[in-house]
Design an enzyme around this catalytic site. Structure first.
Site, PDB file in Angstrom:
ATOM      1  N   THR A 136     -14.232  17.350  19.318  1.00 33.70           N
ATOM      2  CA  THR A 136     -14.849  18.124  20.394  1.00 33.70           C
ATOM      3  C   THR A 136     -16.348  17.841  20.497  1.00 33.70           C
ATOM      4  OG1 THR A 136     -15.288  19.961  18.869  1.00 33.70           O
ATOM      5  CG2 THR A 136     -13.211  20.029  20.077  1.00 33.70           C
ATOM      6  N   HIS A 137     -16.869  18.038  21.739  1.00 32.30           N
ATOM      7  CA  HIS A 137     -18.319  18.195  21.964  1.00 32.30           C
ATOM      8  C   HIS A 137     -18.425  19.563  22.616  1.00 32.30           C
ATOM      9  CE1 HIS A 137     -19.928  14.269  20.971  1.00 32.30           C
ATOM     10  NE2 HIS A 137     -19.066  13.648  21.737  1.00 32.30           N
TER      11      HIS A 137
ATOM     12  N   TYR B 183     -15.331  -1.286  23.505  1.00 35.59           N
ATOM     13  CA  TYR B 183     -13.990  -0.931  23.032  1.00 35.59           C
ATOM     14  C   TYR B 183     -13.314  -2.087  22.317  1.00 35.59           C
ATOM     15  CZ  TYR B 183     -14.233   3.152  26.106  1.00 35.59           C
ATOM     16  OH  TYR B 183     -14.593   4.330  26.707  1.00 35.59           O
TER      17      TYR B 183
ATOM     18  N   ASP C 174     -13.729  15.027  25.896  1.00 34.57           N
ATOM     19  CA  ASP C 174     -15.081  15.144  26.443  1.00 34.57           C
ATOM     20  C   ASP C 174     -15.035  15.562  27.905  1.00 34.57           C
ATOM     21  OD1 ASP C 174     -15.736  14.227  23.949  1.00 34.57           O
ATOM     22  OD2 ASP C 174     -16.190  12.196  24.587  1.00 34.57           O
TER      23      ASP C 174
ATOM     24  N   LYS D  59     -23.104  15.511  15.485  1.00 33.30           N
ATOM     25  CA  LYS D  59     -24.150  14.524  15.141  1.00 33.30           C
ATOM     26  C   LYS D  59     -25.468  15.197  14.769  1.00 33.30           C
ATOM     27  CE  LYS D  59     -22.288  10.639  17.846  1.00 33.30           C
ATOM     28  NZ  LYS D  59     -21.255  11.294  18.672  1.00 33.30           N
TER      29      LYS D  59
ATOM     30  N   ASP E 147     -17.985  16.944  16.926  1.00 36.10           N
ATOM     31  CA  ASP E 147     -18.829  15.744  16.900  1.00 36.10           C
ATOM     32  C   ASP E 147     -20.275  16.145  17.209  1.00 36.10           C
ATOM     33  OD1 ASP E 147     -19.862  13.209  17.129  1.00 36.10           O
ATOM     34  OD2 ASP E 147     -18.607  12.609  18.840  1.00 36.10           O
TER      35      ASP E 147
ATOM     36  N   SER F 160     -20.761   2.572  17.858  1.00 34.14           N
ATOM     37  CA  SER F 160     -19.986   1.625  18.663  1.00 34.14           C
ATOM     38  C   SER F 160     -20.780   1.067  19.839  1.00 34.14           C
ATOM     39  CB  SER F 160     -18.728   2.324  19.208  1.00 34.14           C
ATOM     40  OG  SER F 160     -19.095   3.382  20.077  1.00 34.14           O
TER      41      SER F 160
ATOM     42  N   THR G 274     -32.876  23.321   9.049  1.00 39.17           N
ATOM     43  CA  THR G 274     -32.520  23.428  10.470  1.00 39.17           C
ATOM     44  C   THR G 274     -31.040  23.152  10.689  1.00 39.17           C
ATOM     45  OG1 THR G 274     -34.748  22.770  11.088  1.00 39.17           O
ATOM     46  CG2 THR G 274     -33.050  22.537  12.785  1.00 39.17           C
TER      47      THR G 274
ATOM     48  N   ARG H  24     -11.689   8.521  26.932  1.00 42.70           N
ATOM     49  CA  ARG H  24     -11.315   8.221  28.319  1.00 42.70           C
ATOM     50  C   ARG H  24     -10.091   7.326  28.437  1.00 42.70           C
ATOM     51  NH1 ARG H  24     -17.320   6.525  29.636  1.00 42.70           N
ATOM     52  NH2 ARG H  24     -17.180   6.169  27.379  1.00 42.70           N
TER      53      ARG H  24
ATOM     54  N   ASP I  80     -31.339  16.619  11.648  1.00 42.10           N
ATOM     55  CA  ASP I  80     -32.624  17.285  11.399  1.00 42.10           C
ATOM     56  C   ASP I  80     -32.786  17.585   9.904  1.00 42.10           C
ATOM     57  OD1 ASP I  80     -35.062  18.648  11.917  1.00 42.10           O
ATOM     58  OD2 ASP I  80     -34.288  19.308  13.858  1.00 42.10           O
ATOM     59  N   ILE I  81     -33.835  18.290   9.558  1.00 37.50           N
ATOM     60  CA  ILE I  81     -34.052  18.639   8.141  1.00 37.50           C
ATOM     61  C   ILE I  81     -32.977  19.624   7.675  1.00 37.50           C
ATOM     62  CG2 ILE I  81     -36.541  18.223   8.233  1.00 37.50           C
ATOM     63  CD1 ILE I  81     -36.819  21.378   8.255  1.00 37.50           C
TER      64      ILE I  81
END
Ligand code: S5P
Length: 279
Positions: free
Chosen positions: A63-64, A223, A40, A95, A93, A153, A102, A242, A98-99
């Site tokens: 990944t983001h 964590y 990240d 996430k 990642d 989390s 989309t 991190r 939506d419908i």
């Protein structure tokens, strides 16, 4: 047959119907690692440098992609080269939430074209089963897999009780494409009714919120240790961000390598201890 988490990754790989899940399990066994590093960071140079250093120790890079400020298509090309060089899979990642129509567009199109390079991606269960219909229309022909978030989390997460049960039921009805969960524990048999045959189900559990030196951050992250997550809660993959690269404004490559080795070792020994409990 014992519960999936008491079987080896290799045994589970042989039985898995989804190609991305099978490849992940095979990679874990071959490289002796259940570590996924979550990269990240916001500069492509740091992003690729971290992946090159942790590559030998991971089964999966998370990944983001949309946080990279200087993104261009070469990021994806380099990421794919590193995935071959170090033998790991890629998990975006994203996430989705939506419908169906989309999410199918978000998955296949736009700047990132996630379905063209990510072996795995994830989605919230909030929209109901249509989110799986939409994503699978793109991902299934490409041999991709989907992870549903059935628990989070973060402190105060709403992903509890009947929400978690419904998310698992959604996954159970689409085992061709949904290969596992982001969760804090195993989801085996959760929400099952008598008519459900859960004996053959083997969902991978990918657990974020893993750290050895800290209990949380100032923004609600919590964590647990690899041992708690893998041995006590039966999760399959530990996701560490991190804990491995620190604050990332001053990247210390040698320390990143050291931490990746340390988390790989902790995760793998917890796994070996777990499968040794098999009857
Ligand atoms: O419930 C969750 C789900 C996810 S995917 N909690 C999480 O922390 N994550 C992701 O895991 C989060 O978006 C981040 O990319 C990573 C955890 O990073 P760390 O730096 O806290 O280890």
């Amino acid at each position: 047959m014992s519960s999936p988490h008491l079987q080896t990754y290799e045994q589970r790989a042989k039985k898995h119907g989804n190609p991305a899940a099978r490849k992940l399990l095979e990679t874990m066994e071959r490289k002796k690692t259940n570590l996924s590093v979550s990269v990240d960071v916001t500069k492509k140079k740091d992003f690729l440098a971290i992946i090159d250093v942790v590559g030998p120790f991971v089964c999966l890079i998370k990944t983001h992609i949309d946080i990279i400020e200087d993104f261009d298509q070469t990021v994806i090309e380099h990421l794919q080269e590193l995935s071959v060089k170090h033998d790991f899979l890629i998990f975006e990642d994203r996430k989705f939430a939506d419908i169906g129509n989309t999410v199918a567009l978000q998955y296949s199109s736009g700047v990132y074209k996630i379905s063209s390079w990510a072996h795995l991606t994830n989605a919230h269960a909030v929209p109901g089963p249509s989110i799986i219909t939409g994503l699978s229309s793109i991902g299934l022909p490409l041999g991709r897999g989907l992870i549903l978030l059935s628990e989070m989390s973060s402190k105060g997460a709403l992903t509890t009780g009947s929400y978690t049960e419904d998310a698992v039921r959604m996954a159970r009805s689409r085992r061709d494409f949904v290969v596992g969960f982001i969760a804090q524990k195993r989801m085996d048999g959760i929400g099952a009714i008598e008519a459900d045959d859960v004996t053959e189900e083997d969902f991978l559990v990918l657990a974020p919120g893993v750290g050895l030196d800290s209990k949380g951050d100032a923004m609600g992250q919590q964590y647990r240790t690899p041992r708690e997550v893998v041995l006590e809660s039966g999760c399959d993959v530990i996701i560490v961000g991190r804990g491995i690269y620190g604050k990332s404004d001053q990247l210390d490559v040698e320390n990143v390598r050291k931490q990746a080795e340390r988390y790989r070792q902790e995760g793998w020994s917890a796994y070996l201890e777990r499968v040794s409990l098999s009857p």
